[in-house]
Scaffold this motif. Structure first.
Motif, PDB file in Angstrom:
ATOM      1  N   PHE A   1      -5.977   2.476   3.511  1.00 45.14           N
ATOM      2  CA  PHE A   1      -5.156   3.678   3.625  1.00 45.14           C
ATOM      3  C   PHE A   1      -5.804   4.810   2.833  1.00 45.14           C
ATOM      4  O   PHE A   1      -6.085   4.642   1.635  1.00 45.14           O
ATOM      5  N   VAL A   2      -6.020   5.957   3.476  1.00 45.20           N
ATOM      6  CA  VAL A   2      -6.557   7.132   2.771  1.00 45.20           C
ATOM      7  C   VAL A   2      -5.841   8.372   3.274  1.00 45.20           C
ATOM      8  O   VAL A   2      -5.210   8.369   4.335  1.00 45.20           O
TER       9      VAL A   2
ATOM     10  N   LEU B   1      -8.571   1.511   9.563  1.00 47.86           N
ATOM     11  CA  LEU B   1      -8.437   2.601   8.605  1.00 47.86           C
ATOM     12  C   LEU B   1      -7.274   3.477   9.038  1.00 47.86           C
ATOM     13  O   LEU B   1      -7.271   4.033  10.143  1.00 47.86           O
ATOM     14  N   PHE B   2      -6.276   3.593   8.165  1.00 47.78           N
ATOM     15  CA  PHE B   2      -5.153   4.494   8.398  1.00 47.78           C
ATOM     16  C   PHE B   2      -5.398   5.780   7.604  1.00 47.78           C
ATOM     17  O   PHE B   2      -5.654   5.733   6.400  1.00 47.78           O
ATOM     18  N   VAL B   3      -5.314   6.912   8.294  1.00 47.98           N
ATOM     19  CA  VAL B   3      -5.597   8.198   7.670  1.00 47.98           C
ATOM     20  C   VAL B   3      -4.395   9.119   7.839  1.00 47.98           C
ATOM     21  O   VAL B   3      -3.872   9.281   8.957  1.00 47.98           O
ATOM     22  N   GLY B   4      -3.949   9.720   6.740  1.00 42.63           N
ATOM     23  CA  GLY B   4      -2.894  10.708   6.846  1.00 42.63           C
ATOM     24  C   GLY B   4      -3.338  11.889   7.695  1.00 42.63           C
ATOM     25  O   GLY B   4      -4.531  12.181   7.806  1.00 42.63           O
ATOM     26  N   GLN B   5      -2.366  12.572   8.285  1.00 51.98           N
ATOM     27  CA  GLN B   5      -2.674  13.721   9.135  1.00 51.98           C
ATOM     28  C   GLN B   5      -1.613  14.797   8.912  1.00 51.98           C
ATOM     29  O   GLN B   5      -0.487  14.503   8.496  1.00 51.98           O
TER      30      GLN B   5
ATOM     31  N   PHE C   1      -6.206  -1.856   0.942  1.00 56.07           N
ATOM     32  CA  PHE C   1      -6.973  -1.125  -0.059  1.00 56.07           C
ATOM     33  C   PHE C   1      -6.787   0.370   0.196  1.00 56.07           C
ATOM     34  O   PHE C   1      -6.683   0.790   1.351  1.00 56.07           O
ATOM     35  N   GLY C   2      -6.737   1.157  -0.855  1.00 54.45           N
ATOM     36  CA  GLY C   2      -6.560   2.572  -0.597  1.00 54.45           C
ATOM     37  C   GLY C   2      -6.554   3.446  -1.824  1.00 54.45           C
ATOM     38  O   GLY C   2      -6.605   2.981  -2.966  1.00 54.45           O
TER      39      GLY C   2
END
Length: 558
Positions: free
Chosen positions: A72-73, A98-102, A22-23
């Motif tokens: 994914f966010v 939870l995968f978070v961009g950086q 989900f994202g």
């Protein structure tokens, strides 16, 4: 074969067994979105409208399936929005990643655009917060994260993904398969000591919780409880894990705890606590048991050694997962302690809790819930967010062994709609019914677009009383005749739902509900029933006016 970090991450998730994610898209993880382009039907990306809704869906998916819900966010604002789902998964003990961009590694520490220190932000909110700064370590970190999310006390893990790490090439191989973890099991001497403690009890109770019960595991607990005639109580919002029709089931220890459940737990001398973490709501604000040394002898069974003795010093602690413990309990000889009267008293209190007066409302939710108990399928999934309206699915619905409840222990508003969509994603053929207050619904109503796009449309019962009911109740009790900030002006919910492709109706009388619900069940595009609820019917047994009158009377007396 070389691949970039985004491709490596997605291939590792596939190997671990992930099938849904989900994202909300973001430029910070474009390489992952590119890798997901080729995984339709194997690892689907459910496009959401807000990161909070996406994170709620992942948390609910993990709670329902016992596998990590994947979300994914993007960095900064996306992570901030998603934090509500992480907090909810932690308090629910639900597995989630939870995968978070950086920002790129060369920009870290400069307060670059949307930069956030994820270890600092999520360090106390998740089981683990980590940043992958070397592409070769993607398999290692994902393996550890997945393992951590599902083992011990399940919960959320947050992984930050720097942009340059995702685009860097590597020859590192993806993971080769899923993680298999055997639960810690109780020893034979521990089970014999448990049995002796129960044999010596005069008023035993089994108190259980958690969402990581395998199919059929709770049957062993129920068989032991029934053969031994021991009353069973659920912690807050986990009553769906035990067959409520069993004569041993005596109710839920949670918000609005009924007097009979409080009495059971207070008067018990031995409590077999299985897989629960002794939260505030299930202990009536930590008043049912003395901290740290309870009057009751507590046998605390948990898969995480960190939970045993965290709040209450147990008389006996057993480090064991719920399913391994259930298997051992099922093999244990039943205990005959002559507790029939004790158990029957608890059960009678549970049954009595369903007796309700007619409610002063155009739509009487007592009658509506009684009807739903009769007509909903055995494997129905109910969801709700937060508010006074949750009393109906939480206290007045009888869950059979196949029915499920997705409701946040964190008390997060806005959870119900995303959770219902996640349930339909996981089980498209099952009936999913979301209970939502009008304030609760508007926290994430935009996710109806997600439901439309992905063919995951539940039935939504919108209890519309024009107020933030829980806060209004507190105001009436503590600040009578000084209402402030709790009255809402609402949109046309029927028109709104129809704009998202849902079947929708306004229900103005209890007598109209049954036929309307039939139409809702027949709709292939989901349904929303906007129920006309009077603010007076704020609780099942006390009206708003009665609350105000009682508060004013107490004030005058004081």
């Amino acid at each position: 074969m070389e691949r970039n970090g985004g491709q490596l991450l997605v291939e590792c998730l596939l190997a671990l067994g992930a099938t849904k994610s989900f994202g909300v898209p973001g430029e910070s993880y474009l390489a992952v979105l590119d890798a997901l382009h080729d995984t339709g039907g194997r690892l689907d990306y459910v496009l959401c409208r807000n990161e909070g809704g996406a994170a709620f869906m992942a948390a609910a998916y993990g709670k329902l399936t016992r596998q990590p819900g994947i979300c994914f966010v993007t960095r900064g604002p996306g992570a901030a929005n998603a934090s509500i789902g992480v907090h909810t998964a932690m308090q629910d003990s639900a597995p989630m990643i939870l995968f978070v961009g950086q920002v790129g590694t060369e920009m870290k520490g400069r307060e670059a655009f949307q930069e956030v220190d994820y270890k600092a932000v999520f360090g106390t909110m998740a089981k683990w917060a980590v940043e992958i700064d070397q592409v070769e370590r993607v398999p290692e970190i994902l393996s550890r994260a997945w393992t951590l999310a599902i083992s011990g006390r399940p919960g959320p893990v947050v992984i930050a993904l720097p942009e340059d790490m995702l685009t860097s090439l590597t020859g590192a191989a993806p993971l080769s398969g899923p993680v298999e973890i055997a639960e810690p099991a109780p020893s034979a001497p521990a089970m014999q000591r448990l049995r002796r403690m129960l044999e010596g009890a005069e008023r035993p109770v089994i108190l259980y919780g958690g969402c990581n019960w395998a199919d059929g595991a709770m049957d062993a607990v129920r068989h032991f409880a029934e053969a031994s005639d021991i009353p069973v109580v659920s912690v807050f919002r986990y009553q769906d894990q035990y067959d409520n029709a069993s004569p041993t089931f005596c109710g839920e220890a949670g918000v609005g705890m009924v007097a009979s459940v409080k009495e059971l737990l207070r008067e018990a001398d031995v409590i077999l606590a299985v897989n629960n973490r002794f939260g505030e709501n299930s202990t009536d604000g930590y008043t049912l048991f003395d901290v740290p040394q309870p009057r009751q002898q507590i046998i605390h069974v948990h898969g995480s050694d960190l939970e045993i003795g965290k709040v209450y010093r147990p008389a006996f602690g057993i480090h064991a997962g719920p399913n391994a413990f259930a298997e051992a309990l099922g093999a244990l000889e039943p205990v005959k302690g002559g507790w029939a009267q004790w158990r029957a008293k608890g059960r009678a209190g549970y049954e009595k809790s369903f007796d309700l007066p007619d409610l002063p409302s155009p739509v009487d939710m007592g009658k509506v819930t009684a009807l739903l108990n009769e007509i909903l399928p055995d494997d129905v999934i109910l969801t709700n967010g937060a508010g006074n309206f949750t009393v109906w699915p939480n206290k007045f619905f009888r869950f059979g062994p196949k029915a499920r409840l997705l409701a946040p222990q964190s008390g997060a508003m806005g959870y119900g709609v995303p959770a219902a969509i996640a349930a339909k994603v996981a089980h498209p053929d099952r009936t999913v019914v979301c209970f939502a207050g009008d304030g609760d619904f508007q926290m994430n109503c935009q996710e109806l677009a997600t439901a439309l796009q992905h063919g995951a449309q539940p039935i939504i019962l919108l209890l519309n009383n024009g107020i933030y009911g829980t806060i209004r109740a507190h105001q009436e009790r503590h600040y009578p005749e000084r209402v402030s900030g709790t009255t809402m002006v609402n949109p046309d919910f029927v028109a709104l739902a129809k704009s998202y492709g849902f079947h929708a109706e306004r229900i103005g009388a209890t007598s109209d509900f049954a036929a309307a619900f039939e139409r809702a069940q027949a709709s292939k595009t989901g349904a929303l029933l906007d129920l006309d609820i009077s603010p007076e019917a704020l609780t099942p047994r006390q009206t708003l006016s009665q609350m105000r009158k009682a508060a004013l009377s107490a004030k005058e007396t004081a």
